[in-house]
Design a protein around this motif. Structure first.
Motif, PDB file in Angstrom:
ATOM      1  N   GLU A  36     -45.194  37.122  18.081  1.00 48.17           N
ATOM      2  CA  GLU A  36     -45.946  38.273  17.593  1.00 48.17           C
ATOM      3  C   GLU A  36     -46.475  39.108  18.742  1.00 48.17           C
ATOM      4  O   GLU A  36     -47.073  38.588  19.681  1.00 48.17           O
ATOM      5  CB  GLU A  36     -47.104  37.797  16.722  1.00 48.17           C
ATOM      6  CG  GLU A  36     -47.793  38.942  16.008  1.00 48.17           C
ATOM      7  CD  GLU A  36     -48.859  38.433  15.055  1.00 48.17           C
ATOM      8  OE1 GLU A  36     -49.258  39.183  14.167  1.00 48.17           O
ATOM      9  OE2 GLU A  36     -49.287  37.273  15.217  1.00 48.17           O
ATOM     10  N   THR A  84     -48.986  41.439  20.283  1.00 49.87           N
ATOM     11  CA  THR A  84     -50.385  41.799  20.036  1.00 49.87           C
ATOM     12  C   THR A  84     -50.947  42.734  21.098  1.00 49.87           C
ATOM     13  O   THR A  84     -52.042  43.249  20.959  1.00 49.87           O
ATOM     14  CB  THR A  84     -51.279  40.551  20.006  1.00 49.87           C
ATOM     15  OG1 THR A  84     -51.165  39.891  21.268  1.00 49.87           O
ATOM     16  CG2 THR A  84     -50.850  39.611  18.900  1.00 49.87           C
ATOM     17  N   HIS A  85     -50.184  42.934  22.157  1.00 49.95           N
ATOM     18  CA  HIS A  85     -50.693  43.742  23.254  1.00 49.95           C
ATOM     19  C   HIS A  85     -49.545  44.600  23.769  1.00 49.95           C
ATOM     20  O   HIS A  85     -48.393  44.185  23.735  1.00 49.95           O
ATOM     21  CB  HIS A  85     -51.205  42.813  24.360  1.00 49.95           C
ATOM     22  CG  HIS A  85     -51.822  43.533  25.506  1.00 49.95           C
ATOM     23  ND1 HIS A  85     -53.034  44.171  25.421  1.00 49.95           N
ATOM     24  CD2 HIS A  85     -51.390  43.720  26.773  1.00 49.95           C
ATOM     25  CE1 HIS A  85     -53.328  44.718  26.582  1.00 49.95           C
ATOM     26  NE2 HIS A  85     -52.333  44.468  27.420  1.00 49.95           N
ATOM     27  N   ALA A  86     -49.842  45.804  24.194  1.00 45.40           N
ATOM     28  CA  ALA A  86     -48.775  46.679  24.674  1.00 45.40           C
ATOM     29  C   ALA A  86     -49.242  47.498  25.867  1.00 45.40           C
ATOM     30  O   ALA A  86     -50.410  47.875  25.960  1.00 45.40           O
ATOM     31  CB  ALA A  86     -48.305  47.609  23.561  1.00 45.40           C
ATOM     32  N   VAL A  87     -48.324  47.730  26.773  1.00 45.67           N
ATOM     33  CA  VAL A  87     -48.586  48.612  27.905  1.00 45.67           C
ATOM     34  C   VAL A  87     -47.695  49.832  27.759  1.00 45.67           C
ATOM     35  O   VAL A  87     -46.474  49.709  27.605  1.00 45.67           O
ATOM     36  CB  VAL A  87     -48.300  47.901  29.249  1.00 45.67           C
ATOM     37  CG1 VAL A  87     -48.414  48.887  30.395  1.00 45.67           C
ATOM     38  CG2 VAL A  87     -49.250  46.738  29.444  1.00 45.67           C
ATOM     39  N   TRP A 127     -50.240  51.072  15.458  1.00 49.69           N
ATOM     40  CA  TRP A 127     -51.167  50.050  14.976  1.00 49.69           C
ATOM     41  C   TRP A 127     -52.275  50.630  14.104  1.00 49.69           C
ATOM     42  O   TRP A 127     -53.358  50.096  14.016  1.00 49.69           O
ATOM     43  CB  TRP A 127     -51.791  49.295  16.150  1.00 49.69           C
ATOM     44  CG  TRP A 127     -50.831  48.318  16.739  1.00 49.69           C
ATOM     45  CD1 TRP A 127     -49.829  47.660  16.103  1.00 49.69           C
ATOM     46  CD2 TRP A 127     -50.776  47.878  18.096  1.00 49.69           C
ATOM     47  NE1 TRP A 127     -49.151  46.850  16.967  1.00 49.69           N
ATOM     48  CE2 TRP A 127     -49.720  46.962  18.198  1.00 49.69           C
ATOM     49  CE3 TRP A 127     -51.521  48.168  19.231  1.00 49.69           C
ATOM     50  CZ2 TRP A 127     -49.385  46.330  19.392  1.00 49.69           C
ATOM     51  CZ3 TRP A 127     -51.195  47.543  20.415  1.00 49.69           C
ATOM     52  CH2 TRP A 127     -50.136  46.636  20.476  1.00 49.69           C
ATOM     53  N   ASN A 157     -41.622  44.549  14.500  1.00 45.50           N
ATOM     54  CA  ASN A 157     -42.716  43.685  14.936  1.00 45.50           C
ATOM     55  C   ASN A 157     -42.941  42.524  13.980  1.00 45.50           C
ATOM     56  O   ASN A 157     -43.312  41.425  14.399  1.00 45.50           O
ATOM     57  CB  ASN A 157     -44.002  44.501  15.084  1.00 45.50           C
ATOM     58  CG  ASN A 157     -43.983  45.352  16.340  1.00 45.50           C
ATOM     59  OD1 ASN A 157     -43.094  45.183  17.180  1.00 45.50           O
ATOM     60  ND2 ASN A 157     -44.940  46.244  16.463  1.00 45.50           N
TER      61      ASN A 157
END
Lengths: 261, 261
Positions: free
Chosen positions: B187, B189-192, B86, B178
């Motif tokens: 979409e 927008t957040h990832a672990v 990102w 993505n």
DNA sequence: TCGGCCTCATTGACTAGACAATGTAGACGT
DNA sequence: ACGTCTACATTGTCTAGTCAATGAGGCCGA
């Protein structure tokens, strides 16, 4: 019995056993057949069977508990969150944030702390901008959970920075070392995390009571002040079978494009 | 020669050799004494010497290049930056961001891509909120650098989400997966991120051409949409001897207190 | 000069043993 | 009932070999 396929006999024995483990026939903690019984099963000598066992041990799948036999390793990983250093502060004082989490899960944490003065290892010297003949203060900690070593945590500070401060006292710093650093005029506001994956050195293996076939992650944190001066390096050694490293990311607003990674 | 100390003979031989490696007497790439010469040096049989070698091989310090001899492993780690997903977008299109960096260093990257439909492994199913009987689309990639495998990168998508989209086409997605997900209304927008450290499975070892004594990091990324729906899981397998995982943190403004970690 | 073959040093795989070390469980004595 | 001691099953260490596999370097012929 002896599933056919090419390769040496010991590999086939290892493959058979591995398959039985992965299929669940031999669950976590289960006892494997004795070497003796495998020699008769496969019609080979014990040396060959031992070679097969060695393969599984080195894969971390099996542990030997002499002289009870070989057993399927049971792995329980606890989540380690480097990011939390700068997150919530649950304030169980005494213990740091990592242990804090575990306390809430009913675990019994403890730790040992030792402080020494020494010359830094090469990787630390490079990151602190020192030479290997400079002196650093090392705070060495081993953290335990329910009596077994969980990870080691060695912090390196330039001597002239922390000379005479609380950091040189071999006891827990209730406020946290970062607060002390801030009081010394070296507030840490930026950090670079590096993770290396490798087998443990004999030192690490004994300090952490690591069995054969268990790799470690070396998590190295270099802390910087606002103006880019390195003020500390932390080397965390995490045994692979006891840790799951986790962190989170949220996409920065208005990223135009994005990779597949 | 035989540095005294307790324990089995093969350990002492291993200790001696390890010391010579760490002291730099045997540098990276250097040839170790042959098994034959060690048998005469220590007055033991070759089996015992081989056991010592095995120890060093399992520690990842030594590789055997049959029949040329045993050599000190040379490790060259390239920096892997999960956060960069990102960050900047250097737009060498075709290749993704990871490879991009390497191109700039004069390396020759390449990759293979395969797409298949299958049921997800347990860890993936759990994270995508599916059962192990559901179908997922798997994009399997192996990335090479100068001809040797560097890491594997398997992305899992729920079938109904990506059905018929570009993601199911076994070619590089110039825009990035993505972007395609975003076009499909999912979409990310957040990832672990989760990192597990362990020895490779035989599958992984052969796919990555990993030698004995080299652990891997499993870097698992679960991507979520704004409203918390998991839309993809990526499993990156990184051989420990070729990777240094790095990421950076800046302290959130106005953190009151701080732990020692 | 260049390709192919052969030798050889070295590691890999395996046999057939012996004796040591060490938890566990059962026997035994109090 | 309870502690102690002993026998035993099992893995760990090591010897003394044999034959196979393989890359490299040198030899030899065209």
């Amino acid at each position: 019995m002896t599933s056919r396929g090419a390769g040496p006999i010991y590999q086939r024995i290892a493959d058979d056993l591995r398959a039985r483990i992965q299929s669940g026939e031999l669950g976590a903690g289960a006892k494997l057949p004795t070497e003796q019984s495998l020699t008769t099963d496969y019609g080979v000598t014990r040396a060959t069977v031992r070679q097969a066992m060695q393969v599984l041990v080195n894969e971390g799948l099996v542990v030997s508990e002499r002289p009870r036999g070989h057993f399927v390793r049971q792995i329980e990983r606890l989540t380690y969150r480097p990011q939390k250093e700068w997150r919530e502060r649950p304030l169980h004082r005494e213990l740091d944030q990592f242990m804090d989490e575990q306390v809430e899960l009913g675990r019994k944490p403890s730790q040992t702390i030792a402080v020494e003065l020494a010359t830094p290892p090469a990787d630390v010297a490079a990151r602190l901008g020192l030479t290997e003949t400079d002196t650093v203060v090392i705070r060495k900690r081993v953290r335990y959970l329910d009596g077994t070593p969980f990870n080691t945590n060695d912090s390196y500070f330039p001597l002239e920075l922390v000379q005479g401060s609380e950091i040189m006292h071999p006891a827990d710093i209730g406020r946290g070392a970062n607060v002390v650093l801030a009081e010394l005029g070296a507030e840490q506001t930026h950090a670079v995390d590096e993770i290396e994956v490798r087998m443990p050195t004999p030192d690490e293996a004994s300090r952490l009571e690591i069995g054969l076939g268990v790799p470690v992650a070396l998590h190295r944190v270099t802390g910087y002040t606002d103006d880019g001066r390195p003020v500390r390096v932390v080397r965390n050694v995490l045994p692979g079978d006891r840790h799951l490293i986790a962190f989170e990311r949220t996409r920065p607003a208005k990223a135009e494009k994005d990779s597949e990674q």
